[in-house]
Scaffold this motif. Structure first.
Motif: not given
Length: 246
Positions: A100-103, A125-127, A129-135, A237-240
């Motif tokens: 939600g926050m990443a979106a 950016w959504f994907i 940013t989600s990766m960064c927050i999860l990291a 994977v999709a983002m890559a």
């Protein structure tokens, strides 16, 4: 006498170096339920020990209603018919908060950059940013994350150091994708860890039928391993692939 005019007596710790959070929560809950609270503050260790000995209880706060001892904050919630979190309940709240926050961040960036919410860059950016927050959540307690991650990741089970490297790889790929730079590095990193992760989760959940918790939001979460975990890896994977072909 209605609940709106009833009176409750609350005993809670309020010391110079410690204010019991559950005491504050109990007082707040009682007031929200319409009770007038007779708030007794236990301001010293001796007062607290004497109170616990008198009522033969081991913890504070303690709430009394109509002369009956209800108990601590959890018991008070049960008294009012409210759910009690025992600390082991399955929850998707951390995942909802992250995505939600990443979106919202992605939409904000898109509006600031292009004056439009619905852009291709917003999805990227959504994907990312989600990766960064999860990291970040994984790196908050790397040891705890690695312990949970080793329960299902196929590569980490063969090479333990990978469990410690994974969050850094996810963070690196996410940051580079936000910048839109060094795709020659970001793409293979995201593709590699995303593919290994997706295969590992699919095997653990859908083939081996394991009932495990997901390390996607850190090692101390109660998020179940399953579709959400698989989605995280598929998104990478999709983002890559998208960054590689666009």
């Amino acid at each position: 006498m209605t609940a709106h005019t009833r009176k409750a007596t609350l005993y809670r710790m309020v010391m110079d170096d410690h204010i019991c959070p559950f005491g504050l929560k109990s007082r707040d809950l009682l007031k929200r339920e319409g009770y007038a609270v007779d708030d007794h503050r236990l301001t010293t260790r001796k007062e607290t020990d004497d109170f616990q000995a008198k009522y033969n209880v081991e913890t504070t706060p303690q709430t009394f209603i109509d002369g009956e001892r209800i108990g601590g904050h959890d018991e008070l919630r049960e008294y009012f018919g409210k759910p009690v979190n025992d600390g082991n309940s399955v929850t998707y709240q951390p995942v909802i908060a992250v995505f939600g926050m990443a979106a919202l961040m992605a939409l904000g960036l898109s509006w600031a950059a292009f004056g439009d919410f619905l852009t291709v860059r917003a999805v990227e950016w959504f994907i990312a940013t989600s990766m960064c927050i999860l990291a970040i959540l994984k790196l908050r307690d790397l040891e705890s994350f690695s312990n949970m991650f080793l329960g299902y990741d196929l590569l980490a089970q063969r090479w333990v150091r990978y469990a410690y490297i994974y969050p850094f790889g996810e963070a690196l790929a996410g940051v580079l994708m936000i910048f839109g730079a060094l795709m020659w590095l970001a793409v293979p990193v995201a593709l590699f860890i995303g593919t290994i992760g997706a295969v590992s989760v699919f095997k653990a959940v859908y083939i081996d039928k394991c009932n495990l918790k997901c390390a996607c939001v850190g090692g101390d979460s109660n998020v179940p391993l399953g579709f959400i975990s698989l989605t995280e890896n598929i998104m990478m994977v999709a983002m890559a692939i998208w960054m590689m072909v666009k």
